[in-house]
Design a protein around this motif. Structure first.
Motif, short mmCIF file in Angstrom:
data_model
loop_
_atom_site.label_atom_id
_atom_site.label_comp_id
_atom_site.label_asym_id
_atom_site.label_seq_id
_atom_site.Cartn_x
_atom_site.Cartn_y
_atom_site.Cartn_z
N ASP A 12 0.88 -1.16 0.00
CA ASP A 12 0.00 0.00 0.00
C ASP A 12 0.92 1.22 0.00
O ASP A 12 2.00 1.19 0.62
CB ASP A 12 -0.90 0.02 1.24
CG ASP A 12 -1.93 -1.10 1.23
OD1 ASP A 12 -2.31 -1.54 0.13
OD2 ASP A 12 -2.30 -1.56 2.32
N VAL A 13 0.52 2.28 -0.69
CA VAL A 13 1.43 3.40 -0.86
C VAL A 13 0.79 4.73 -0.49
O VAL A 13 -0.41 4.93 -0.67
CB VAL A 13 1.98 3.49 -2.31
CG1 VAL A 13 2.80 2.25 -2.65
CG2 VAL A 13 0.86 3.67 -3.31
N VAL A 14 1.62 5.62 0.04
CA VAL A 14 1.22 7.00 0.30
C VAL A 14 2.11 7.88 -0.57
O VAL A 14 3.33 7.77 -0.54
CB VAL A 14 1.39 7.38 1.78
CG1 VAL A 14 0.98 8.83 1.99
CG2 VAL A 14 0.59 6.45 2.67
N ILE A 15 1.47 8.74 -1.35
CA ILE A 15 2.16 9.63 -2.26
C ILE A 15 2.01 11.05 -1.74
O ILE A 15 0.89 11.51 -1.52
CB ILE A 15 1.59 9.53 -3.68
CG1 ILE A 15 1.79 8.11 -4.22
CG2 ILE A 15 2.21 10.55 -4.61
CD1 ILE A 15 0.98 7.84 -5.46
N ALA A 16 3.12 11.73 -1.53
CA ALA A 16 3.07 13.08 -0.98
C ALA A 16 3.89 14.04 -1.84
O ALA A 16 4.95 13.68 -2.34
CB ALA A 16 3.60 13.09 0.46
N SER A 17 3.37 15.24 -2.00
CA SER A 17 4.12 16.32 -2.64
C SER A 17 3.40 17.62 -2.32
O SER A 17 2.34 17.62 -1.68
CB SER A 17 4.23 16.12 -4.16
OG SER A 17 3.06 16.54 -4.82
N ARG A 18 3.95 18.73 -2.78
CA ARG A 18 3.32 20.02 -2.51
C ARG A 18 1.99 20.17 -3.22
O ARG A 18 1.14 20.94 -2.79
CB ARG A 18 4.28 21.15 -2.91
CG ARG A 18 5.43 21.36 -1.95
CD ARG A 18 6.46 22.32 -2.50
NE ARG A 18 7.20 21.72 -3.62
CZ ARG A 18 8.06 22.37 -4.37
NH1 ARG A 18 8.27 23.67 -4.15
NH2 ARG A 18 8.70 21.76 -5.34
N LYS A 19 1.79 19.45 -4.32
CA LYS A 19 0.56 19.56 -5.10
C LYS A 19 -0.38 18.41 -4.74
O LYS A 19 -0.27 17.30 -5.28
CB LYS A 19 0.88 19.57 -6.60
CG LYS A 19 1.73 20.77 -7.01
CD LYS A 19 2.01 20.78 -8.50
CE LYS A 19 2.83 22.00 -8.90
NZ LYS A 19 3.13 22.03 -10.36
N ALA A 20 -1.30 18.69 -3.83
CA ALA A 20 -2.18 17.64 -3.32
C ALA A 20 -3.03 17.01 -4.43
O ALA A 20 -3.22 15.79 -4.45
CB ALA A 20 -3.08 18.21 -2.23
N ASP A 21 -3.54 17.83 -5.34
CA ASP A 21 -4.39 17.30 -6.42
C ASP A 21 -3.64 16.28 -7.27
O ASP A 21 -4.20 15.25 -7.66
CB ASP A 21 -4.91 18.44 -7.30
CG ASP A 21 -5.91 19.33 -6.59
OD1 ASP A 21 -6.38 18.92 -5.50
OD2 ASP A 21 -6.22 20.42 -7.10
N ALA A 22 -2.39 16.58 -7.57
CA ALA A 22 -1.59 15.66 -8.37
C ALA A 22 -1.34 14.35 -7.62
O ALA A 22 -1.33 13.27 -8.22
CB ALA A 22 -0.26 16.31 -8.75
#
Length: 252
Positions: A35-45
């Motif tokens: 299971d993965v969590v993807i994080a960046s400054r652009k939440a929508d992306a």
């Protein structure tokens, strides 16, 4: 042998995970059962990338906005991961930035702080907090995405290279701090054809293709190394700084 590369039952957090190398690694981890969590400054992306990965693999994927250069954001991200999944087995510190500048004298304090925060301060906080939890639990793997420029810095990306050199040091230090159950390693990419490369001139592409591999890297070129470092396949590998650069910085 196949079980060595299995991530079934594991949870992976990938920063800078909505595009490029991070997006590719997150998808590969899900394909391997995580299971993965993807994080960046652009939440929508991040939300979109998580939706695509979940639909393609059947694994749970969560997209979250986070500015890793801000420790409050890092702490909120960590809390959300553990609230949602109860664990984090693999941390990939992939978020990075390196805006162009005219010359070294024109670099402002704000520029320096911004680049250093995203490339080093955030990974330090995430590694320290999550590594401590990993060590208190079942262990885990920390993978830092650095750059070959951290070993041979040039004038055009010097602040970035300095921060990534610090990331290399963080890798070695956390391998000792959280061993033996937590491993920490770094991947050093060379030139990679991500969305940033759309601005490259044909002459620059020709220059970065002048390596033994005969071409620049692609995000997919990092799947094997990242999957190896995330799994039991690399159980005796920690504190390693691994160049994945097509032979650009080959050594005798």
């Amino acid at each position: 042998m196949k079980d060595l590369f299995d991530l079934t039952g594991k949870v992976a957090l990938v920063t800078g995970g909505s595009r490029g190398i991070g997006r590719t690694i997150a998808g590969a981890f899900a394909e391997a059962g995580a299971d993965v969590v993807i994080a960046s400054r652009k939440a929508d992306a991040c939300v979109l990338a998580a939706k695509e990965i979940s639909e393609a693999t059947g694994r749970r994927a969560l997209g979250l906005g986070c500015h890793v250069g801000k420790w409050d954001d890092c702490d909120a991200l960590i809390s959300r991961v553990y609230d949602e999944f109860g664990r984090c087995d693999v941390l990939v510190n992939n978020a990075g930035m390196s805006p162009k500048y005219h010359d070294l004298a024109s670099i402002t304090e704000d520029y320096y702080d911004k680049v250093s925060s995203v490339n080093l301060k955030g990974p330090f906080r995430l590694s320290a907090a999550i590594g401590t939890r990993m060590a208190a639990g079942e262990g885990g793997s920390i993978i830092n995405v650095s750059t070959i420029g951290s070993t041979r810095p040039g004038a055009n990306e010097l602040v970035y290279a300095c921060a990534k050199a610090g990331l290399n040091a963080l890798t070695i230090g956390t391998a000792e701090a959280f061993g033996p159950t937590v491993r920490a390693n770094a991947i050093l990419p060379g030139s990679v054809m991500t969305d940033i490369s759309h601005a490259w001139t044909p002459e620059f592409i020709e220059m970065v293709s002048d390596v033994p591999a005969g071409r620049p890297g692609q995000p997919e070129d990092f799947i094997g190394t990242a999957l190896w470092l995330a799994t039991a396949a690399s159980a005796f590998v920690t504190g390693a700084i691994i160049r994945v650069d097509g032979g650009a910085f080959r050594q005798m």
